[in-house]
Design a protein around this motif. Structure first.
Motif, mmCIF file in Angstrom:
data_model
loop_
_atom_site.group_PDB
_atom_site.id
_atom_site.type_symbol
_atom_site.label_atom_id
_atom_site.label_comp_id
_atom_site.label_asym_id
_atom_site.label_seq_id
_atom_site.Cartn_x
_atom_site.Cartn_y
_atom_site.Cartn_z
ATOM 1 N N VAL A 9 -23.694 13.351 -42.174
ATOM 2 C CA VAL A 9 -23.319 12.370 -43.052
ATOM 3 C C VAL A 9 -22.061 12.701 -43.840
ATOM 4 N N VAL A 10 -21.238 11.966 -43.913
ATOM 5 C CA VAL A 10 -19.995 12.320 -44.438
ATOM 6 C C VAL A 10 -20.052 11.543 -45.924
ATOM 7 N N GLY A 11 -20.144 12.126 -46.962
ATOM 8 C CA GLY A 11 -19.942 11.561 -48.366
ATOM 9 C C GLY A 11 -21.429 11.476 -48.840
ATOM 10 N N ALA A 12 -21.619 12.168 -50.213
ATOM 11 C CA ALA A 12 -22.797 11.935 -50.646
ATOM 12 C C ALA A 12 -22.979 10.941 -51.918
ATOM 13 N N GLY A 13 -22.379 10.031 -51.856
ATOM 14 C CA GLY A 13 -22.397 8.818 -52.801
ATOM 15 C C GLY A 13 -23.928 8.402 -52.442
ATOM 16 N N TRP A 14 -23.922 7.125 -53.075
ATOM 17 C CA TRP A 14 -25.247 6.236 -52.943
ATOM 18 C C TRP A 14 -25.489 5.871 -51.544
ATOM 19 N N VAL A 15 -24.888 5.377 -50.916
ATOM 20 C CA VAL A 15 -25.131 5.047 -49.236
ATOM 21 C C VAL A 15 -25.429 6.487 -48.645
ATOM 22 N N GLY A 16 -24.576 7.436 -48.763
ATOM 23 C CA GLY A 16 -24.723 8.671 -47.910
ATOM 24 C C GLY A 16 -25.874 9.294 -48.129
ATOM 25 N N LEU A 17 -26.388 9.441 -49.725
ATOM 26 C CA LEU A 17 -27.567 9.897 -49.892
ATOM 27 C C LEU A 17 -28.802 9.219 -49.533
ATOM 28 N N VAL A 18 -28.552 7.972 -49.804
ATOM 29 C CA VAL A 18 -29.713 7.276 -49.198
ATOM 30 C C VAL A 18 -29.935 7.643 -47.781
ATOM 31 N N THR A 19 -28.911 7.440 -46.899
ATOM 32 C CA THR A 19 -28.988 7.621 -45.500
ATOM 33 C C THR A 19 -29.472 8.604 -45.157
ATOM 34 N N ALA A 20 -28.787 9.856 -45.839
ATOM 35 C CA ALA A 20 -29.286 11.131 -45.370
ATOM 36 C C ALA A 20 -30.765 11.492 -45.723
ATOM 37 N N ALA A 21 -31.271 10.917 -46.832
ATOM 38 C CA ALA A 21 -32.609 11.317 -47.116
ATOM 39 C C ALA A 21 -33.534 10.435 -46.226
ATOM 40 N N CYS A 22 -33.033 9.288 -45.696
ATOM 41 C CA CYS A 22 -34.113 8.498 -45.244
ATOM 42 C C CYS A 22 -34.067 8.954 -43.638
ATOM 43 N N PHE A 23 -32.913 9.537 -42.955
ATOM 44 C CA PHE A 23 -32.905 10.195 -41.775
ATOM 45 C C PHE A 23 -33.977 11.333 -41.725
ATOM 46 N N ALA A 24 -33.692 12.248 -42.827
ATOM 47 C CA ALA A 24 -34.622 13.167 -42.898
ATOM 48 C C ALA A 24 -36.013 12.974 -42.827
ATOM 49 N N GLU A 57 -37.535 11.720 -54.991
ATOM 50 C CA GLU A 57 -38.736 12.314 -54.505
ATOM 51 C C GLU A 57 -38.592 12.425 -52.837
ATOM 52 N N LEU A 58 -37.934 11.484 -52.322
ATOM 53 C CA LEU A 58 -37.494 11.708 -50.842
ATOM 54 C C LEU A 58 -36.659 12.880 -50.483
ATOM 55 N N ILE A 59 -35.671 13.383 -51.406
ATOM 56 C CA ILE A 59 -34.810 14.401 -51.247
ATOM 57 C C ILE A 59 -35.483 15.604 -51.476
ATOM 58 N N GLU A 60 -36.535 15.500 -52.518
ATOM 59 C CA GLU A 60 -37.374 16.919 -52.984
ATOM 60 C C GLU A 60 -38.235 16.909 -51.446
ATOM 61 N N LYS A 61 -38.941 15.897 -51.049
ATOM 62 C CA LYS A 61 -39.833 16.081 -49.816
ATOM 63 C C LYS A 61 -39.137 16.666 -48.619
ATOM 64 N N ASN A 62 -37.980 16.324 -48.325
ATOM 65 C CA ASN A 62 -37.216 16.781 -47.229
ATOM 66 C C ASN A 62 -36.384 17.502 -47.412
ATOM 67 N N ARG A 63 -36.400 18.743 -48.361
ATOM 68 C CA ARG A 63 -35.607 19.579 -48.685
ATOM 69 C C ARG A 63 -35.105 20.408 -47.579
ATOM 70 N N GLU A 64 -36.009 21.038 -46.840
ATOM 71 C CA GLU A 64 -35.816 21.768 -45.863
ATOM 72 C C GLU A 64 -35.048 21.060 -44.665
ATOM 73 N N ARG A 65 -34.888 19.939 -44.518
ATOM 74 C CA ARG A 65 -34.283 19.207 -43.529
ATOM 75 C C ARG A 65 -32.727 18.730 -43.831
ATOM 76 N N LEU A 66 -32.618 18.977 -45.236
ATOM 77 C CA LEU A 66 -31.329 18.365 -45.908
ATOM 78 C C LEU A 66 -30.484 19.633 -46.163
ATOM 79 N N THR A 67 -29.228 19.800 -45.719
ATOM 80 C CA THR A 67 -28.197 20.758 -45.919
ATOM 81 C C THR A 67 -26.910 19.948 -46.614
ATOM 82 N N PHE A 68 -26.370 20.458 -47.671
ATOM 83 C CA PHE A 68 -25.546 19.891 -48.255
ATOM 84 C C PHE A 68 -24.366 21.040 -48.393
ATOM 85 N N THR A 69 -23.323 20.599 -48.211
ATOM 86 C CA THR A 69 -22.131 21.457 -47.784
ATOM 87 C C THR A 69 -20.682 20.967 -48.187
#
Ligand code: UGA
Length: 434
Positions: A9-24, A57-69
């Motif tokens: 996911v390129v971009g951790a704005g509102w759409v990017g974060l929601v998309t990333a958290a939901c895919f996770a 909550e979703l980001i917290e729950k899926n922390r292990e699947r999410l990498t931010f770089t």
């Protein structure tokens, strides 16, 4: 694509974060690449820089699947599907500013066997131009239809998922469709340009519905009809549908104003005058000023008057102030000589820089203290729960303009407050009924 393969996911704005958290949440490892290092640090610490219900909550729950770089290389090493979720704000001309998209595209380059999946809203034709310049990279348009405030639910329970690709890129479209398969929504498979147009046309149509009902409201004001009753009666016809028929101050936010303008410009740039959309935009701009005429019905002048704004965000459940009606309204009121005091449950901090001369109150009642008039700008549920007798006592002059037709007129009036709304009779003559 295997179940465990990472998504980029390129971009951790509102759409990017929601998309990333939901895919996770759907079980995928996700690598999020964000250009702003502080944002990456914030996210690595587990903090979420935006207000979106359910997202922390979703980001917290899926922390292990999410990498931010900050490294695009890290994302490219891990993922074959690269979801681009960067901003496309309007330029002064009204066209979309594609510089963030271009930058992302350049950094991704032209790697074989990978696919760029465009989530950002772009003008129709953008995909084909990008694809022409990077022919090795497959290109899929998969526009987002998320609403701020309900984005997580919209992602998990979408009405449809649009997946557009041109011949040769079917493999990538198949993979995108497969990633969305668990949400169980109909998948609209189509060509690239049609997918891009579905997004712009959907937002333009919804904006048209709002401007339409706002014009009906303005006529209702003149003829003594109640637009909320009119909308109720209209909405029962399934060809019309009841949603997006709430009359009020008009639409704001980061999408409708920008996307209607961008579609109008897109048409204009190829020599087509999109007359209907021009009117939709104009009605929306004028609508915010309706409040001024409601106030002047009861106040001879606004000079030296104290006006309280209830709500600042462009809609409830967000702290987003982009194109918020409150901005236009505060400036108009100050321009007429009023002092403006405001309260919003979450947007006050964001609003401070944008409205430096507006006094920010700590609660709705504090904002209403000694006010000569109040305007409900954002329909936060807590405003419906206000103790109107207390409000009447606190206000210097109990006059309230409901800019969203949100409150119960009878409850407000019963407390002795003069109540005005948009397209609703100011003093309904109940005795005439029956
Ligand atoms: C909108 C679309 O609804 C999403 O499908 C789309 O994905 C998003 O834009 C986008 O392009 O990213 P959003 O801007 O979050 O979502 O907000 P909406 O709930 O659609 O409301 C937009 C504006 O219309 C708000 O200012 C709201 O107050 C106003 N509105 C909405 C009305 O004035 N009347 C209504 O009946 C409905």
């Amino acid at each position: 694509m295997s179940e465990k393969e990472s998504i980029g996911v390129v971009g951790a704005g509102w759409v990017g974060l929601v998309t990333a958290a939901c895919f996770a949440e759907l079980g995928r490892p996700v690598v999020v690449r964000e250009i702003i290092a502080e944002k990456v640090d914030t996210l690595r610490r587990g903090e979420v820089p935006i207000h979106e219900p359910g997202l922390p909550e979703l980001i917290e729950k899926n922390r292990e699947r999410l990498t931010f770089t900050t490294e695009m290389g890290e994302l490219l090493d891990a993922a074959r599907l690269i979801f681009v979720c960067v901003q496309t704000p309007p330029t002064y001309s009204g066209d979309a500013d594609l510089s963030a998209v271009q930058r992302a595209v350049e950094e991704i380059g032209d790697p074989e066997g990978k696919a760029l999946v465009m989530k950002s809203t772009v003008p129709v034709g953008t995909g084909r131009i990008i694809h022409r310049d990077a022919p090795g990279l497959a290109y899929v348009s998969c526009p987002e239809f998320l609403r701020e405030g309900t984005a997580v639910k919209d992602f998990m329970e979408p009405d449809r998922v649009v997946v557009g690709a041109d011949p040769g890129d079917e493999w990538a479209a198949d993979e995108v469709a497969a990633v969305y398969e668990p949400v169980g929504a109909p998948i609209v498979r189509t060509d690239l340009s049609s997918a891009e147009m579905i997004k712009l046309a959907s937002n333009a149509y919804l904006a048209t519905k709002i401007s339409f009902i706002n014009e009906i409201a303005n006529v209702c004001d003149e003829v003594g009809a109640d637009v909320t009753e009119v909308a109720r009666g209209m909405g029962m016809d399934p060809r019309i549908g009841g949603s997006f028929l709430n009359a009020g101050l008009g639409f704001g936010g980061s999408c409708f104003p920008k996307d209607t303008q961008a579609l109008k410009m897109l048409a204009g740039n190829i020599g087509y005058h999109f007359q209907l959309l021009s009117s939709v935009i104009e009605v929306n701009e004028l609508q915010k000023r309706r409040v001024m005429s409601k106030l002047s019905k009861h106040l001879d002048s606004l000079v030296g008057k104290r006006v309280a704004l209830l709500g600042l965000a462009f809609k409830p459940d967000t702290d987003d102030m982009r194109e918020a009606s409150s901005l236009v309204l505060a400036h108009r009121l100050e321009g007429e000589g009023a002092t403006v005091v405001a309260f919003d449950p979450v947007a006050t901090e964001r609003a401070r820089d944008l409205l430096p001369s507006v006094e920010m109150a700590g609660s709705a009642l504090d904002a209403l203290d000694g006010a000569d008039a109040a305007v409900l700008v954002t329909e936060w549920p807590e405003f419906a729960e206000l103790d109107w007798a207390e409000v009447a006592k606190r206000m210097g002059n109990p006059l309230l303009v409901d800019g969203r037709n949100f409150l119960d007129p009878d409850a407000v009036r019963a407390a002795g407050i003069t109540y005005e709304a948009i397209g609703r009779p100011s003093l309904p003559d109940r005795s005439a009924v029956g």
